[in-house]
Write an enzyme that holds these catalytic residues in place. Structure first.
Site, PDB file in Angstrom:
ATOM      1  N   GLU A  31      15.172-103.612 -96.488  1.00  0.00           N
ATOM      2  CA  GLU A  31      16.208-103.244 -95.518  1.00  0.00           C
ATOM      3  C   GLU A  31      17.548-103.141 -96.254  1.00  0.00           C
ATOM      4  O   GLU A  31      17.949-104.073 -96.941  1.00  0.00           O
ATOM      5  CB  GLU A  31      16.298-104.282 -94.386  1.00  0.00           C
ATOM      6  CG  GLU A  31      17.452-104.067 -93.413  1.00  0.00           C
ATOM      7  CD  GLU A  31      17.468-102.689 -92.753  1.00  0.00           C
ATOM      8  OE1 GLU A  31      16.496-102.339 -92.073  1.00  0.00           O
ATOM      9  OE2 GLU A  31      18.457-101.940 -92.955  1.00  0.00           O
ATOM     10  N   GLY A  37      17.275-106.273 -88.269  1.00  0.00           N
ATOM     11  CA  GLY A  37      17.259-105.924 -86.849  1.00  0.00           C
ATOM     12  C   GLY A  37      17.416-104.443 -86.548  1.00  0.00           C
ATOM     13  O   GLY A  37      17.231-104.013 -85.413  1.00  0.00           O
ATOM     14  N   THR A  39      18.698-100.523 -85.896  1.00  0.00           N
ATOM     15  CA  THR A  39      19.625 -99.937 -84.917  1.00  0.00           C
ATOM     16  C   THR A  39      19.697-100.806 -83.669  1.00  0.00           C
ATOM     17  O   THR A  39      20.774-101.097 -83.148  1.00  0.00           O
ATOM     18  CB  THR A  39      19.145 -98.521 -84.523  1.00  0.00           C
ATOM     19  OG1 THR A  39      19.131 -97.708 -85.690  1.00  0.00           O
ATOM     20  CG2 THR A  39      20.050 -97.891 -83.482  1.00  0.00           C
ATOM     21  N   LYS A  49      23.997-104.061 -74.541  1.00  0.00           N
ATOM     22  CA  LYS A  49      23.726-104.979 -73.416  1.00  0.00           C
ATOM     23  C   LYS A  49      24.847-106.007 -73.267  1.00  0.00           C
ATOM     24  O   LYS A  49      25.163-106.449 -72.156  1.00  0.00           O
ATOM     25  CB  LYS A  49      22.384-105.687 -73.589  1.00  0.00           C
ATOM     26  CG  LYS A  49      21.285-105.095 -72.757  1.00  0.00           C
ATOM     27  CD  LYS A  49      20.687-103.834 -73.317  1.00  0.00           C
ATOM     28  CE  LYS A  49      21.260-102.537 -72.873  1.00  0.00           C
ATOM     29  NZ  LYS A  49      20.652-101.378 -73.514  1.00  0.00           N
ATOM     30  N   ALA A 265      25.948 -87.772 -76.802  1.00  0.00           N
ATOM     31  CA  ALA A 265      24.715 -88.538 -76.543  1.00  0.00           C
ATOM     32  C   ALA A 265      23.616 -87.550 -76.173  1.00  0.00           C
ATOM     33  O   ALA A 265      23.092 -87.548 -75.068  1.00  0.00           O
ATOM     34  CB  ALA A 265      24.947 -89.546 -75.422  1.00  0.00           C
ATOM     35  N   ALA A 316      12.487 -99.410 -78.479  1.00  0.00           N
ATOM     36  CA  ALA A 316      12.275-100.561 -79.363  1.00  0.00           C
ATOM     37  C   ALA A 316      10.910-101.195 -79.111  1.00  0.00           C
ATOM     38  O   ALA A 316      10.188-101.541 -80.052  1.00  0.00           O
ATOM     39  CB  ALA A 316      13.380-101.590 -79.137  1.00  0.00           C
ATOM     40  N   HIS A 440       9.007-115.506 -51.420  1.00  0.00           N
ATOM     41  CA  HIS A 440      10.082-115.027 -50.552  1.00  0.00           C
ATOM     42  C   HIS A 440      11.259-116.008 -50.627  1.00  0.00           C
ATOM     43  O   HIS A 440      11.026-117.220 -50.588  1.00  0.00           O
ATOM     44  CB  HIS A 440       9.589-114.945 -49.110  1.00  0.00           C
ATOM     45  CG  HIS A 440      10.661-114.547 -48.143  1.00  0.00           C
ATOM     46  ND1 HIS A 440      11.127-113.250 -48.063  1.00  0.00           N
ATOM     47  CD2 HIS A 440      11.386-115.277 -47.256  1.00  0.00           C
ATOM     48  CE1 HIS A 440      12.083-113.212 -47.139  1.00  0.00           C
ATOM     49  NE2 HIS A 440      12.258-114.423 -46.637  1.00  0.00           N
TER      50      HIS A 440
HETATM   51  P1  NAI Z   1      18.254 -88.270 -74.218  1.00  0.00           P
HETATM   52  O1  NAI Z   1      17.294 -87.332 -74.871  1.00  0.00           O
HETATM   53  O2  NAI Z   1      17.771 -89.338 -73.336  1.00  0.00           O
HETATM   54  O3  NAI Z   1      19.323 -87.403 -73.377  1.00  0.00           O
HETATM   55  C1  NAI Z   1      20.105 -86.390 -73.963  1.00  0.00           C
HETATM   56  C2  NAI Z   1      20.633 -85.463 -72.887  1.00  0.00           C
HETATM   57  O4  NAI Z   1      21.564 -84.560 -73.476  1.00  0.00           O
HETATM   58  C3  NAI Z   1      19.556 -84.598 -72.236  1.00  0.00           C
HETATM   59  O5  NAI Z   1      19.626 -84.770 -70.835  1.00  0.00           O
HETATM   60  C4  NAI Z   1      19.918 -83.184 -72.670  1.00  0.00           C
HETATM   61  O6  NAI Z   1      19.605 -82.207 -71.690  1.00  0.00           O
HETATM   62  C5  NAI Z   1      21.422 -83.282 -72.877  1.00  0.00           C
HETATM   63  N1  NAI Z   1      21.993 -82.263 -73.789  1.00  0.00           N
HETATM   64  C6  NAI Z   1      21.514 -81.890 -74.993  1.00  0.00           C
HETATM   65  N2  NAI Z   1      22.313 -80.930 -75.549  1.00  0.00           N
HETATM   66  C7  NAI Z   1      23.321 -80.704 -74.659  1.00  0.00           C
HETATM   67  C8  NAI Z   1      24.470 -79.835 -74.653  1.00  0.00           C
HETATM   68  N3  NAI Z   1      24.745 -79.018 -75.682  1.00  0.00           N
HETATM   69  N4  NAI Z   1      25.305 -79.868 -73.574  1.00  0.00           N
HETATM   70  C9  NAI Z   1      25.040 -80.713 -72.540  1.00  0.00           C
HETATM   71  N5  NAI Z   1      23.989 -81.538 -72.499  1.00  0.00           N
HETATM   72  C10 NAI Z   1      23.128 -81.559 -73.544  1.00  0.00           C
HETATM   73  O7  NAI Z   1      19.124 -88.847 -75.447  1.00  0.00           O
HETATM   74  P2  NAI Z   1      20.046 -90.125 -75.611  1.00  0.00           P
HETATM   75  O8  NAI Z   1      20.607 -90.586 -74.322  1.00  0.00           O
HETATM   76  O9  NAI Z   1      20.988 -89.731 -76.698  1.00  0.00           O
HETATM   77  O10 NAI Z   1      19.063 -91.247 -76.126  1.00  0.00           O
HETATM   78  C11 NAI Z   1      18.368 -91.091 -77.375  1.00  0.00           C
HETATM   79  C12 NAI Z   1      17.095 -91.901 -77.395  1.00  0.00           C
HETATM   80  O11 NAI Z   1      17.392 -93.286 -77.432  1.00  0.00           O
HETATM   81  C13 NAI Z   1      16.231 -91.649 -76.184  1.00  0.00           C
HETATM   82  O12 NAI Z   1      14.903 -91.436 -76.615  1.00  0.00           O
HETATM   83  C14 NAI Z   1      16.337 -92.916 -75.371  1.00  0.00           C
HETATM   84  O13 NAI Z   1      15.154 -93.196 -74.674  1.00  0.00           O
HETATM   85  C15 NAI Z   1      16.640 -93.970 -76.444  1.00  0.00           C
HETATM   86  N6  NAI Z   1      17.419 -95.055 -75.854  1.00  0.00           N
HETATM   87  C16 NAI Z   1      16.823 -95.889 -74.959  1.00  0.00           C
HETATM   88  C17 NAI Z   1      17.542 -96.893 -74.350  1.00  0.00           C
HETATM   89  C18 NAI Z   1      16.864 -97.752 -73.350  1.00  0.00           C
HETATM   90  O14 NAI Z   1      15.655 -97.763 -73.292  1.00  0.00           O
HETATM   91  N7  NAI Z   1      17.596 -98.484 -72.504  1.00  0.00           N
HETATM   92  C19 NAI Z   1      18.956 -97.112 -74.639  1.00  0.00           C
HETATM   93  C20 NAI Z   1      19.485 -96.161 -75.553  1.00  0.00           C
HETATM   94  C21 NAI Z   1      18.735 -95.185 -76.147  1.00  0.00           C
END
Ligand code: NAI
Length: 461
Positions: A31, A37, A39, A49, A265, A316, A440
């Site tokens: 690493e 740990g 990302t 969180k 994002a 994760a 309940h």
């Molecule tokens: P995501 O793939 O979930 O969402 C990206 C969004 O951006 C999509 O809705 C897409 O349509 C939109 N987009 C793409 N290009 C665009 C543009 N040019 N203009 C406007 N909108 C556009 O990606 P995200 O949120 O970045 O997450 C990345 C990964 O990390 C995902 O696989 C997610 O599941 C994971 N992750 C999971 C978490 C959790 O389980 N709580 C927390 C953070 C990340």
């Protein structure tokens, strides 16, 4: 000579290392970060969180305290202090992994790895040898063409930069209404930032159940997040005093939005740069992920891969499951991951959780489907908590009553989903959940009610 060298100490890599050591293998984990740990612990799940928790507390104070009879509460937001609480949370967790490595006699090789041949890993000037190699190098944010990220302290940031902005901005444009955009957008909206989310598609949270998408957007809008769906971001102009986001609507008309901070994002991509996979002939998928077989073996014998670097949801816990399973395969056991039962959680307030098939995906399989839905307005505990906005929805095979999927919006949704995960692992019918006594008053009773709604009907609706 090690039995196993794991490259990357994120949730996939560190869990793989620990399980392999528990199974009696001599293990090293490479690493290059200062702390273990990956990302998740350093710049992902855990710090986000922490910020979600503190901003949630503030939101509770503003929105609900007076109703609860807690009058005149005030709080000054000390951003620096909030950042140090976040850093402490990260540190206790990353140090915890270091402790677990020592306890399990796993060598942490500090530095960035390159695989020079099967069984040979270069870190700096030293070559290390192992019978097996597991690549667990994770993912990085995808760049949008024409947009330059200037983490840290910049004005056009990805999730890493957004976790450590120098100050709380007045306005923020979030590009992408996925998990990252909505979690971090929520943090800043609660801290007083005017947040506008631009999303290319016609719905937020791509891939989620349509009813959840609609209800969730409504709830977030009420919390002050602005949404402009059907907006394709073309670029960000940073030549002026503030960044200007340029985007087109569905009709192709041009728009621009000036803001203090832009959070990009728009997804993540598999990361395996610098490992030398090309020269080794490790096959990649069309999307640049490492191609693996059902036992996480790559096209080169002795090299395995798991987590965000291979296909599948970038979560994760999916990486952790694969880490344990591949360690078992390497140790001569039968590692297995059930990809049909991997929950997903969005840690907003309320939380959103899902597992298995959406209603649309279940229908697309051609079988007869029934759904059972129970609104939290009928749940006493959620009402007492002033969090009765969501629902539990079960997607069930109409002929066999077998549970195929679940979709929850509500307090503790990310905890409640596991009852359904266990049920699905055991091939449960909705009736099995409906016949299980639930304490309940708990929010979990809504799961039972949704199961009852698949049969003769829920009670409290
Ligand atoms: P995501 O793939 O979930 O969402 C990206 C969004 O951006 C999509 O809705 C897409 O349509 C939109 N987009 C793409 N290009 C665009 C543009 N040019 N203009 C406007 N909108 C556009 O990606 P995200 O949120 O970045 O997450 C990345 C990964 O990390 C995902 O696989 C997610 O599941 C994971 N992750 C999971 C978490 C959790 O389980 N709580 C927390 C953070 C990340």
């Amino acid at each position: 000579m090690y039995d196993l060298i794991v490259i990357g100490a994120g949730p996939g890599g560190y869990v793989c290392s620990i399980r392999a050591a528990q199974l009696g293998l001599k293990v090293a984990c490479v690493e290059g970060r200062e702390t273990l740990g990956g990302t998740c612990l350093n710049v992902g799940c855990i710090p986000s969180k922490a910020l979600l928790h503190s901003s949630h507390m503030l939101h509770e104070m503003h929105e609900n305290f007076a109703t609860l009879g807690l009058m005149n509460a005030t709080a000054d937001v000390d951003w620096e202090k909030m950042q140090s609480y976040k850093a402490d949370t990260v540190a206790t967790n990353t140090k915890g992994i270091e402790f677990l490595f020592k306890k399990n006699k796993i060598d942490w090789i500090k530095g960035w790895a390159r695989i020079t041949a099967p069984g040979k890993v270069m870190v700096g000037d030293t070559e290390h040898e192992a019978k097996n190699i597991v690549v667990a190098t994770g993912s990085v944010p995808t760049a949008l063409k024409g947009i330059e990220i200037d983490n840290p302290g910049g004005v056009v940031v990805d999730s890493t930069g957004a976790l450590a902005l120098p100050a709380i901005p007045n306005t923020m444009v979030v590009i992408g209404a996925g998990v990252i955009g909505l979690e971090l957008g929520s943090v800043y909206a609660r801290l007083g930032t005017q947040v506008t989310v631009l999303e290319y598609l016609d719905a937020i949270t791509p891939g989620m159940d349509a009813e959840v998408q609609k209800a969730f957007q409504k709830i977030l809008s009420k919390q002050g997040l602005g949404f402009q769906l059907g907006s394709a971001v073309q670029g960000v102009d940073t030549s002026g005093e503030r960044p200007r986001v340029i985007y087109k609507n569905k009709k192709g008309e041009d728009f621009a939005l000036d803001t203090d901070v832009v959070l990009v994002a728009t997804g993540r991509r598999a990361y395996h740069d610098g490992l030398g996979l090309d020269a080794l002939g490790v096959r990649l998928t069309e999307r640049g992920q490492i191609d693996v077989d059902g036992h996480w073996a790559t096209s080169v014998p002795g090299i395995y891969a798991i987590g965000d670097a291979i296909p599948g949801p970038m979560l994760a816990h999916k990486a952790e499951d694969e880490g344990m399973a591949v360690a078992e395969v390497i140790a001569g056991k039968h590692g297995h991951v059930n990809y049909d039962v991997i929950p997903g959680v969005i840690y907003t307030t309320p939380e959103v959780a899902n597992v298995g098939l959406t209603e649309a995906a279940a229908k697309a399989t051609g079988r007869k489907i029934k759904t059972g839905k129970f609104p939290l307005m009928g749940n006493a505990r959620a009402k007492a908590m002033l969090e009765a906005e969501g629902f539990v929805k079960l997607v069930v095979d109409a002929e066999t009553d077998r549970v195929l999927g679940a979709h929850i919006i509500g307090p503790g949704a990310g905890e409640m989903i596991h009852e359904i995960c266990v049920a699905m692992e055991f091939g449960a019918a909705a009736q099995d959940i409906a016949l299980t006594c639930h304490a309940h008053p708990t929010v979990s009773e809504a799961v039972r009610e949704a199961a009852l709604a698949c049969g003769d009907g829920a009670i409290h609706v």
